[in-house]
Design a protein around this motif. Structure first.
Motif, short mmCIF file in Angstrom:
data_model
loop_
_atom_site.label_atom_id
_atom_site.label_comp_id
_atom_site.label_asym_id
_atom_site.label_seq_id
_atom_site.Cartn_x
_atom_site.Cartn_y
_atom_site.Cartn_z
N ARG A 188 0.85 -1.18 0.00
CA ARG A 188 0.00 0.00 0.00
C ARG A 188 0.89 1.24 0.00
N PRO A 189 0.40 2.35 -0.56
CA PRO A 189 1.18 3.60 -0.45
C PRO A 189 1.41 3.93 1.04
N TRP A 190 2.53 4.54 1.34
CA TRP A 190 2.81 4.93 2.73
C TRP A 190 3.49 6.28 2.77
N GLN A 191 2.91 7.21 3.50
CA GLN A 191 3.51 8.52 3.69
C GLN A 191 4.31 8.51 4.99
N VAL A 192 5.63 8.66 4.88
CA VAL A 192 6.47 8.82 6.07
C VAL A 192 6.16 10.19 6.67
N LYS A 193 6.21 10.31 8.02
CA LYS A 193 5.78 11.55 8.65
C LYS A 193 6.89 12.60 8.78
N LYS A 194 8.11 12.15 9.04
CA LYS A 194 9.22 13.10 9.19
C LYS A 194 10.49 12.51 8.59
N ILE A 195 11.36 13.39 8.12
CA ILE A 195 12.69 12.96 7.68
C ILE A 195 13.74 13.85 8.35
N LEU A 242 11.21 22.52 15.56
CA LEU A 242 12.48 22.27 14.87
C LEU A 242 13.41 21.41 15.73
N SER A 243 13.58 21.80 17.00
CA SER A 243 14.56 21.08 17.82
C SER A 243 13.90 20.12 18.79
N GLY A 244 12.58 19.91 18.64
CA GLY A 244 11.88 18.95 19.50
C GLY A 244 12.32 17.51 19.19
N ASP A 245 11.86 16.60 20.03
CA ASP A 245 12.22 15.19 19.86
C ASP A 245 11.81 14.70 18.47
N ILE A 246 12.57 13.74 17.97
CA ILE A 246 12.30 13.18 16.64
C ILE A 246 10.86 12.68 16.54
N PHE A 247 10.31 12.15 17.64
CA PHE A 247 8.94 11.61 17.58
C PHE A 247 7.88 12.62 18.01
N GLU A 248 8.27 13.86 18.25
CA GLU A 248 7.28 14.88 18.62
C GLU A 248 6.27 15.04 17.48
#
Ligand SMILES: [Zn+2]
Length: 465
Positions: A203-210, A299-305
């Motif tokens: 299925r298509p998948w949109q990653v949320k952050k890079i 910007l500088s928040g946790d990667i999973f924020e």
């Protein structure tokens, strides 16, 4: 009696009609949860994962599921552990990379079909990797593992190792971020199964952050562009500092670092910590650069924020407008103009990049300055190219008078001979040489139409341009 017969008839008909016993719904197959990832790491070579293993050790504390993709199997370079070379060395390094990650408990590890390409030019690496094919492979892996976040090398060119393969995996990962959620991209991957062809049923998948990590020497332009993580905190899972878990994983890379690992084997814990967390090792903090997020977060928040479970809608990349150019213009070509277009095409407007652009090169050697010369006027133009160079540097060719036809963009290049870097025999720990500025100037009709600047640092050793 009649009612009973009617009931019997209903049961009889139900048994005959296909699909009529729908109250017992048959489950359709769904995605294999064993391969769902929270984090996908995309790096170029076996041992590159060491750039992020201290953060991965932290993420494992947070029960994140991790997938790692390597661009190549690492068949080039010398072998410190045995005689094997080339393809055979790639076979060995694949196992070393898998063993390193296995030490951390990470088993979902894949390899693209890229080939080691030792230059600083991302376009050379992408060409040698069969760009289209490796992109298709990576989009497939994104759709298979459905990561929330991708971590990869920063796509850009800097004074530092500046490996074209590192940059290539950052380019591919960015492209996959923007494409994997689009059902029209590699549509055969997301087609349901049919009888004629074994479609993949993804299925298509949109990653949320890079997020990106650079392989550049200077850190100042990356600070404050994303979160930082200490490597010295102690893991809840293992009771060891994160840097120590990273080092334990790194022990698998015998073909690349046997001498370093043998030295460490002779040290006590305090010496090991000093060496592993020195400037050349994992340092105090690891810095990440936020590339983009489709779910907000600071910007500088946790990667999973800002990340919550579940799929998000496909987010088409926002393309920044093309910069205005005069009718006659000159600009750096090659990787420099590519990256300017790439940042624009992928909405990476905040990605740090040095201005003027910079590169470290081996001296004696040569510097090639690729140029685009644009003529948007309706007649052919005579352009004069000249170069202002540091003392001892000489223009080998590419300067002088050239004609560019009407409405044409011409590729040109200036080649410069580089001397050896200046020796500092009196200084035991020589300071890093200051980069020197090179200016290429274009003139037409007696007027300067533009300049292309580059800062160049001479070194005793550097990857070829
Ligand atoms: Zn590498």
């Amino acid at each position: 009696m009649l009612r009973f017969a009617g009931a019997l008839l209903t049961v009889f008909l139900t048994a005959l009609l296909p699909g009529a016993n729908a109250q017992e719904a048959k489950p359709l197959p769904h995605e294999d949860e064993r391969y769902k990832a929270d984090i996908m790491v995309v790096v170029a070579h076996p041992d590159d994962e060491a750039a992020v293993t201290p953060y991965l050790a932290r993420a494992l504390d947070e029960h994140r599921r991790i997938a790692v993709v390597f661009g190549t199997r690492g068949g080039s370079g010398s072998n410190e552990a045995g005689a094997e070379q080339a393809a055979a060395l790639g076979d060995v390094r694949e196992i070393e990379a898998r063993s390193a990650l296995e030490t951390l408990g990470i088993n979902n590890v894949w390899f693209l079909s890229g080939k080691d390409t030792a230059t600083q030019d991302v376009l050379v690496s992408l060409g040698n990797w069969d760009h289209g094919e490796t992109l298709e492979q990576l989009v497939r892996l994104v759709r298979l593992t459905r990561p929330e976040v991708v971590l990869t090398f920063l796509p850009g060119t800097f004074i530092g190792e500046d490996h074209g393969d590192h940059q290539a995996c950052g380019v591919l990962a960015t492209e996959a971020f923007d494409l994997a959620g689009d059902p029209t991209v590699f549509p055969e991957q997301v087609a349901g199964p049919v009888k004629r062809l074994p479609f993949e049923n993804l299925r298509p998948w949109q990653v949320k952050k890079i997020y990106y990590f650079p392989d550049a020497d200077r850190e100042d332009i990356f600070r404050g562009k994303g979160p930082s993580y200490s490597v010295k905190e102690v893991s809840k899972l293992s009771g060891k500092p994160y840097w120590r878990m990273a080092l334990d994983a790194f022990r698998a890379h015998q073909t690349q670092a046997k001498s370093y690992l043998d030295r460490i084997a002779q040290m006590d814990e305090a010496q090991i910590e000093k060496m592993a967390t020195s400037e050349d090792g994992w340092g105090e903090d690891q810095h990440y650069v936020l590339g983009k997020s489709v779910v907000g977060g600071s910007l500088s928040g946790d990667i999973f924020e800002g990340i919550t479970p579940g799929a998000v809608a496909f987010a088409r990349a926002e393309i920044a407008p093309e910069p205005a150019r005069p009718d006659l213009s000159i600009e750096l070509g090659g990787p420099w103009s590519f990256y300017a277009e790439f940042r624009r095409a992928h909405g990476l407007t905040n990605l740090p990049h040095p201005e003027p652009p910079e590169i470290a090169l081996q001296g004696p050697g040569s510097l090639v300055i690729p140029l685009w010369i644009r003529n948007r006027t309706a007649k052919a133009q005579e352009i004069t190219i000249s170069a202002t160079l540091p003392a001892g540097w000489t223009a080998e060719n590419g300067t002088g008078k050239f004609t560019v036809a009407a409405k044409q963009t011409a590729a040109s290049r200036v080649e410069v001979n580089l001397p050896a870097p200046a020796e500092k025999p009196s200084d035991k720990t020589p300071k890093k040489a200051e980069p020197q500025e090179v200016t290429v100037r274009a003139e037409a009709n007696g007027q300067v139409i533009g300049e292309a600047k580059l800062r160049v640092e001479l070194r005793k050793r550097a990857l070829p341009q």
